[in-house]
Design an enzyme around this catalytic site. Structure first.
Site: not given
Length: 498
Positions: A185, A439, A467
């Protein structure tokens, strides 16, 4: 020194929703709890099977300059890090750096995960650095607005460079000890940027679900949410997207028709959303439940896409009632008695500058969206399956209310970030970008290979995962595509270390 299992700290947060809503905050807390539980169970299982001894993990702080770019500023802050030497093949074994992001890290950052499995295979020293101003890595007054100016990705990269120097001296490392960085991320973007800005310090980087392109109006996020809800490979359908859209239209129509009290009763809101701000807060929270389901599909956060779509396409109920049921399930899983829809309460929470608030991370991360990244997940285009009440204006006005950052200044902040890092076509090499097709964050990452040269940037795109799925420990229930992607990551890391 920590001998596991002694205590459970909060894992690195791998959830970067951007809005300010109650559901987002509760979902983040739930994700942390799940990650801690999964990592702890994995470590205990390895210890019980004698596959891995009880690792001695070091937790320490280093005193970092508050401002790396002002030599006349002598202020510092404590930055937490963890070290696991259990696999390290001295003296020339590689170093695997796990980069912290918009949340606390813990000893599990060097004890569980795909990077830990690879560290065992390659005899690597495992180190993890917490991001400045998150978790315990903050001064007592760090969350005051005037001090948040020291919170930036540029300062964070300088922290990593200083940490590299500290660890190298501490363990007498040399150029023979190759460093590989890992992050997911926002930390995935940091991993790529660290390799790009400090190529002499880190030999290769794995960047999972990394949004390397800053974007003020990230409407593509909800476009991908809609596409994922329609994806039959993960239990979605066109009917599911259509019914979700119709349900949000029904709620919005009820609010416009003056039925806010009934809506509050139906969705078990903590208060009646009488004014527009609270109604927007309600619609954001309802959307966040669906967004979180998609972003973390099959990661046990609340439910999966197939479960959500089963509920939303149940023709025995009206679409409005199906959404009510969805919220009931969400509140039950999160263990919350009611749905908070008060913007006033949200602002109060985001204005909290206590160190306890620092552990929750919302204030710091929202500041970074205002000053660097944007990432505002809006719903003003036809492809969005939610309410058109979720506007850029509604989200960015908080920058001014919280930090006195004008909405007019935001485009320039985003433009600087993209100019500094190179958007989604950075001029880096030996960075491996890993993304999941479900994602929504893959819309801001690198998803295509431009070359087959292993020494250049490469991309792995996993069509049916969400994700940061590749970063977790291997599970029997993992999709075949995810297992294949992990093997491909292992091949890249092995080639780098040859």
């Amino acid at each position: 020194m920590l001998l596991l299992p002694v205590r459970c700290l909060i894992l690195l947060l791998l959830l970067n929703f951007v809005g300010s809503g109650w559901v987002q905050r509760k979902t983040k807390e739930h994700v942390r709890e799940l990650q801690v539980h999964e990592a702890k169970q994995h470590v205990l299982m390895l210890m019980a099977s004698r596959h891995q001894p009880a690792a001695l993990v070091t937790e320490e702080n280093i005193h970092q300059p508050l401002d790396h770019f002002d030599r006349q500023n002598n202020e510092t802050f404590p930055q937490r890090f963890f070290v696991n030497e259990i696999f390290w093949q001295r003296p020339h074994g590689p170093v695997f750096l796990f980069i912290g992001g918009e949340g606390p890290i813990s000893e599990f950052s060097v004890l569980a995960g795909h990077h830990v499995d690879m560290a065992e295979a390659h005899g690597a020293l495992l180190v993890a650095l917490e991001h400045r101003f998150y978790g315990n890595s903050i001064n007592p007054d760090g969350l005051k607005t005037e001090n948040l100016s020291y919170l930036s990705s540029q300062q964070a990269l300088a922290d990593l460079a200083a940490f590299h120097h500290n660890i190298s001296e501490r363990y007498n490392l040399s150029i023979k000890n190759k460093w590989i960085s890992f992050g997911g991320s926002y930390p995935g973007a940091l991993s790529a940027w660290f390799r790009g800005k400090f190529p002499h310090l880190v030999f290769g980087a794995v960047a999972s679900s990394a949004p390397v392109r800053a974007k003020l109006d990230f409407s593509t996020y909800n476009k991908i949410v809609g596409l994922s809800l329609a994806n039959e490979a993960v239990g979605g359908s066109d009917n599911c997207v259509a019914d979700v859209r119709d349900a949000f239209d029904a709620v919005e129509a009820a609010l416009r028709g003056g039925n806010a009290s009934q809506v509050a009763t139906d969705f078990n809101c903590c208060e009646i959303p009488k004014d527009l701000d609270d109604q927007i807060e309600l619609m954001q929270n309802l959307a966040d439940i669906v967004m979180g389901t998609v972003q973390y599909n099959e990661e046990m956060v609340v439910m999966s896409i197939d479960k959500l779509c089963d509920i939303m396409t149940n023709k025995s109920e009206e679409v409005y009632d199906r959404l009510v049921k969805l919220v009931e399930i969400y509140r039950f899983r999160i263990a919350e008695p009611c749905l908070d829809v008060s913007l006033e309460q949200t602002l109060k929470d985001l204005m909290n500058t206590s160190l306890e608030s620092a552990l929750k991370s919302e204030r710091q991360w929202f500041y970074q969206t205002c000053t660097e990244f944007g990432y505002y997940q809006t719903c003003e285009v036809a492809s969005c399956p939610f309410s058109r009440m979720l506007t850029l204006q509604a989200q960015t006005k908080l920058c001014s209310m919280l930090f006195h950052i004008s909405q007019q200044s935001l485009p320039a902040h985003i433009a600087f970030t993209n100019s500094y890092y190179g958007e989604d076509h950075p001029r880096t090499h030996r960075v491996l970008y890993v993304n999941g097709g479900i994602d929504p964050w893959h819309g801001l990452s690198v998803v295509h290979n431009k070359t087959e040269d292993w020494d250049k940037d490469q991309a792995i795109f996993i069509e049916d995962t969400a994700h940061c799925a590749d970063m977790g420990v291997n599970k029997a229930t993992d999709r075949h595509t995810l297992k294949e992607a992990r093997r491909e990551i292992e091949m890249h890391v092995a080639k780098w270390l040859k």
